[in-house]
Design a protein around this motif. Structure first.
Motif, PDB file in Angstrom:
ATOM      1  N   ARG A   5       0.827  -1.199   0.000  1.00 39.00           N
ATOM      2  CA  ARG A   5       0.000   0.000   0.000  1.00 39.00           C
ATOM      3  C   ARG A   5       0.872   1.263   0.000  1.00 39.00           C
ATOM      4  N   THR A   6       0.366   2.295  -0.642  1.00 40.22           N
ATOM      5  CA  THR A   6       1.019   3.597  -0.558  1.00 40.22           C
ATOM      6  C   THR A   6       0.003   4.614  -0.074  1.00 40.22           C
ATOM      7  N   ILE A   7       0.236   5.113   1.123  1.00 40.60           N
ATOM      8  CA  ILE A   7      -0.693   6.073   1.726  1.00 40.60           C
ATOM      9  C   ILE A   7       0.036   7.389   1.961  1.00 40.60           C
ATOM     10  N   LEU A   8      -0.656   8.480   1.652  1.00 41.40           N
ATOM     11  CA  LEU A   8      -0.133   9.812   1.950  1.00 41.40           C
ATOM     12  C   LEU A   8      -0.968  10.431   3.066  1.00 41.40           C
ATOM     13  N   HIS A   9      -0.292  11.091   3.985  1.00 43.55           N
ATOM     14  CA  HIS A   9      -1.024  11.906   4.955  1.00 43.55           C
ATOM     15  C   HIS A   9      -0.658  13.356   4.704  1.00 43.55           C
ATOM     16  N   VAL A  10      -1.676  14.138   4.324  1.00 41.69           N
ATOM     17  CA  VAL A  10      -1.469  15.549   4.020  1.00 41.69           C
ATOM     18  C   VAL A  10      -2.023  16.362   5.186  1.00 41.69           C
ATOM     19  N   ASP A  11      -1.198  17.155   5.797  1.00 42.50           N
ATOM     20  CA  ASP A  11      -1.590  17.872   7.007  1.00 42.50           C
ATOM     21  C   ASP A  11      -1.197  19.341   6.887  1.00 42.50           C
ATOM     22  N   MET A  12      -2.182  20.218   6.975  1.00 36.99           N
ATOM     23  CA  MET A  12      -1.861  21.639   6.918  1.00 36.99           C
ATOM     24  C   MET A  12      -1.134  22.059   8.193  1.00 36.99           C
ATOM     25  N   ASP A  13      -0.133  22.924   8.020  1.00 39.63           N
ATOM     26  CA  ASP A  13       0.650  23.387   9.160  1.00 39.63           C
ATOM     27  C   ASP A  13      -0.081  24.523   9.872  1.00 39.63           C
ATOM     28  N   THR A 103      -9.987  13.452   7.918  1.00 39.89           N
ATOM     29  CA  THR A 103     -10.219  13.121   9.322  1.00 39.89           C
ATOM     30  C   THR A 103     -10.496  14.354  10.162  1.00 39.89           C
ATOM     31  N   SER A 104     -10.094  15.524   9.678  1.00 39.17           N
ATOM     32  CA  SER A 104     -10.504  16.763  10.318  1.00 39.17           C
ATOM     33  C   SER A 104     -10.417  17.821   9.237  1.00 39.17           C
ATOM     34  N   LEU A 105     -10.665  19.075   9.602  1.00 31.75           N
ATOM     35  CA  LEU A 105     -10.626  20.123   8.587  1.00 31.75           C
ATOM     36  C   LEU A 105      -9.257  20.189   7.925  1.00 31.75           C
ATOM     37  N   ASP A 106      -8.216  19.807   8.644  1.00 27.63           N
ATOM     38  CA  ASP A 106      -6.878  20.066   8.101  1.00 27.63           C
ATOM     39  C   ASP A 106      -6.008  18.832   7.943  1.00 27.63           C
ATOM     40  N   ASP A 107      -6.587  17.637   7.988  1.00 28.67           N
ATOM     41  CA  ASP A 107      -5.732  16.531   7.573  1.00 28.67           C
ATOM     42  C   ASP A 107      -6.480  15.453   6.807  1.00 28.67           C
ATOM     43  N   PHE A 108      -5.747  14.901   5.848  1.00 26.61           N
ATOM     44  CA  PHE A 108      -6.336  14.027   4.841  1.00 26.61           C
ATOM     45  C   PHE A 108      -5.420  12.829   4.599  1.00 26.61           C
ATOM     46  N   TYR A 109      -6.033  11.678   4.380  1.00 26.89           N
ATOM     47  CA  TYR A 109      -5.280  10.516   3.915  1.00 26.89           C
ATOM     48  C   TYR A 109      -5.647  10.259   2.461  1.00 26.89           C
ATOM     49  N   LEU A 110      -4.640   9.934   1.660  1.00 29.11           N
ATOM     50  CA  LEU A 110      -4.877   9.549   0.270  1.00 29.11           C
ATOM     51  C   LEU A 110      -4.315   8.156   0.076  1.00 29.11           C
ATOM     52  N   ASP A 111      -5.095   7.294  -0.537  1.00 28.01           N
ATOM     53  CA  ASP A 111      -4.569   5.983  -0.886  1.00 28.01           C
ATOM     54  C   ASP A 111      -4.150   6.028  -2.348  1.00 28.01           C
ATOM     55  N   LEU A 112      -2.849   5.875  -2.571  1.00 27.87           N
ATOM     56  CA  LEU A 112      -2.338   5.928  -3.955  1.00 27.87           C
ATOM     57  C   LEU A 112      -2.183   4.537  -4.547  1.00 27.87           C
ATOM     58  N   THR A 113      -2.476   3.517  -3.716  1.00 28.02           N
ATOM     59  CA  THR A 113      -2.332   2.147  -4.200  1.00 28.02           C
ATOM     60  C   THR A 113      -3.186   1.971  -5.448  1.00 28.02           C
ATOM     61  N   GLY A 114      -2.605   1.453  -6.504  1.00 29.47           N
ATOM     62  CA  GLY A 114      -3.383   1.213  -7.710  1.00 29.47           C
ATOM     63  C   GLY A 114      -3.578   2.453  -8.565  1.00 29.47           C
ATOM     64  N   CYS A 115      -2.964   3.586  -8.176  1.00 25.94           N
ATOM     65  CA  CYS A 115      -3.089   4.782  -9.003  1.00 25.94           C
ATOM     66  C   CYS A 115      -2.065   4.778 -10.129  1.00 25.94           C
ATOM     67  N   GLY A 116      -1.187   3.761 -10.130  1.00 29.08           N
ATOM     68  CA  GLY A 116      -0.172   3.681 -11.168  1.00 29.08           C
ATOM     69  C   GLY A 116       0.843   4.793 -11.005  1.00 29.08           C
ATOM     70  N   ARG A 117       1.569   5.083 -12.063  1.00 28.06           N
ATOM     71  CA  ARG A 117       2.623   6.099 -11.962  1.00 28.06           C
ATOM     72  C   ARG A 117       2.256   7.352 -12.749  1.00 28.06           C
ATOM     73  N   LEU A 118       0.949   7.513 -12.932  1.00 28.14           N
ATOM     74  CA  LEU A 118       0.473   8.644 -13.719  1.00 28.14           C
ATOM     75  C   LEU A 118       1.079   9.971 -13.245  1.00 28.14           C
ATOM     76  N   HIS A 119       1.128  10.149 -11.920  1.00 29.66           N
ATOM     77  CA  HIS A 119       1.638  11.416 -11.376  1.00 29.66           C
ATOM     78  C   HIS A 119       3.060  11.282 -10.858  1.00 29.66           C
ATOM     79  N   GLY A 120       3.695  10.134 -11.069  1.00 25.46           N
ATOM     80  CA  GLY A 120       5.081   9.962 -10.622  1.00 25.46           C
ATOM     81  C   GLY A 120       5.196   9.068  -9.404  1.00 25.46           C
ATOM     82  N   THR A 121       6.375   9.086  -8.788  1.00 28.35           N
ATOM     83  CA  THR A 121       6.605   8.291  -7.587  1.00 28.35           C
ATOM     84  C   THR A 121       5.844   8.940  -6.424  1.00 28.35           C
ATOM     85  N   PRO A 122       5.649   8.200  -5.324  1.00 29.77           N
ATOM     86  CA  PRO A 122       4.956   8.796  -4.182  1.00 29.77           C
ATOM     87  C   PRO A 122       5.569  10.128  -3.735  1.00 29.77           C
ATOM     88  N   ILE A 123       6.900  10.191  -3.738  1.00 32.96           N
ATOM     89  CA  ILE A 123       7.554  11.443  -3.318  1.00 32.96           C
ATOM     90  C   ILE A 123       7.256  12.570  -4.308  1.00 32.96           C
TER      91      ILE A 123
END
Ligand SMILES: [Mg+2]
Length: 395
Positions: A5-13, A103-123
């Motif tokens: 699995r490849t999961i991103l956690h995006v959190d506003m500072d 999960t709240s106003l300022d943090d999000f999880y994205l599951d990139l599993t199966g999204c292929g490499r359309l947008h590049g590597t996870p980084i």
């Protein structure tokens, strides 16, 4: 399977504080503290990084924050703007994955599993997200990348502010080992203190135990603590559409209290908040549950059905306060109190009661009028019933 699995956690500072700095650019680079006016019982809901240098953090009493940073800029907050910025961020994230959990106003999880490499590597995707969010909203975000929600969240926490961190598949346990226990999501101050008492200081210390020993000491949470300390977490990224099962609000007191009047006032505020959410989703609730955690950490709940499903503050509060009074019979100080509305149904299926229909309609209009004011000026703007006492204390 998890390692795939490849999961991103995006959190506003410093989210609320960052929004305030965007709305009023003269606040940029300054110690901005969101939450009350620095007096009474209000607590900090966000502090800009400039303010954090003074030791200010969220959930700290604003009075204390004012002592630490007398020249800080204290703002009450602009709640409508926060959900607007949150929504705009969500729309940006949708370009990268269809599987997003907020999960709240300022943090999000994205599951990139199966999204292929359309947008590049996870980084590369993390970098694109960070850049796009900044370009389109000016918000600074941090992104964590990992094989689970837990690992991604720990990574984003370590990447702050405004950074990106990936914990590679297979290296989770090793990465977690030296971290202090309080870096594990879900381990708050008091849980960390308990772990310290057993000489468990790092996640490696916890992982070196056996799940059985941890279960004996910490009850049913023990084995999951053991797994999580090694970065093991299989919980899925769950998009937040779909019918909601309950709406809950709770709060922890800065000092444990036995003051029934204060407890009722806080319960009223929580009920009011939950009911507002209920109305905004067009739902009614049939069951009200009150939760109390006593100073000895024993946690109990008491539930009761309302006579007919409702979305109105005072009807829900009537039931809630009766349950609270029952729980207070234990005569022990309370450290946390919460309310949960469940057994939800869409408002239209509610059975009308012929005789009190006009009163109901009047009350509904009052409630939705209050909601509009609160949405516009923030939840602190207006309060009915026992919570008025709280408002007065804050002034
Ligand atoms: Mg944040």
């Amino acid at each position: 399977m998890d390692s795939e699995r490849t999961i991103l956690h995006v959190d506003m500072d410093a989210f609320f504080a960052s929004v305030e700095q965007i709305l009023d650019p003269t606040l940029k680079g300054k110690p901005v503290i969101v939450g009350g006016d620095g007096t009474g019982r209000s607590v900090v809901s966000a502090a800009s990084y400039e303010a954090r240098r003074y030791g200010i953090h969220s959930a700290m009493p604003t009075a204390q924050a004012r002592r630490l940073c007398p020249h800080g800029i204290f703002v009450r907050g602009t709640h409508g703007a926060y959900s607007d910025f949150s929504h705009r961020t969500y729309e940006i994230l949708e370009r990268f994955s269809p599987l997003i959990e907020r999960t709240s106003l300022d943090d999000f999880y994205l599951d990139l599993t199966g999204c292929g490499r359309l947008h590049g590597t996870p980084i590369e995707i993390a970098e694109k997200i960070k850049r796009t969010v900044f370009e389109e909203t000016q918000l600074p975000v941090s992104v964590g990348v990992g094989t689970s929600k837990l690992v991604a969240k720990v990574a984003s926490g370590l990447a702050k502010p405004s950074g990106i961190l990936q914990i590679f598949p297979g290296s989770e346990a090793g990465f977690f080992r030296p971290l202090p226990v309080k870096k594990l999501p879900g381990v708050g101050k008091s849980a960390a203190e308990t772990l310290h008492r057993f000489n468990l200081k790092t996640l490696g210390d916890v992982a070196a135990m056996t799940p059985e020993v941890l279960e004996k000491t910490f009850g049913s949470h023990g084995p999951s603590l053991w797994r999580r300390a090694q970065g093991i977490d299989s919980s899925p990224v769950t998009p937040d559409h779909g019918p909601r099962k309950s709406i809950s609000r709770d709060t922890t007191f800065s000092e444990d209290t036995l003051d029934a009047e204060e407890l009722r006032a806080v319960l009223y505020s929580l009920t009011e908040y939950a009911a507002r959410q209920l109305r905004s989703e067009g739902m009614v609730a049939r069951t009200v549950t009150v939760k109390v955690r006593y100073s000895d950490f024993k946690t109990v709940t008491a539930a009761r059905k309302v006579s007919s499903p409702t979305d109105m503050d005072h009807c829900l509060y009537e039931v809630a306060v009766e349950r609270l009074d029952y729980l207070l019979l234990r005569r022990m100080r309370v450290r946390l109190i919460g309310v949960s509305l469940s057994n939800l149904a869409p408002r239209d299926t509610r059975q009308g009661e012929l005789f009190d229909a006009p009163t109901r309609e009047k009350q509904r209009r009052l409630c939705s009028g209050l909601d509009r004011l609160r949405n516009r000026f923030g939840p602190g703007i207006i309060s009915a019933g026992p919570a008025v006492r709280l408002q007065k204390q804050r002034l």
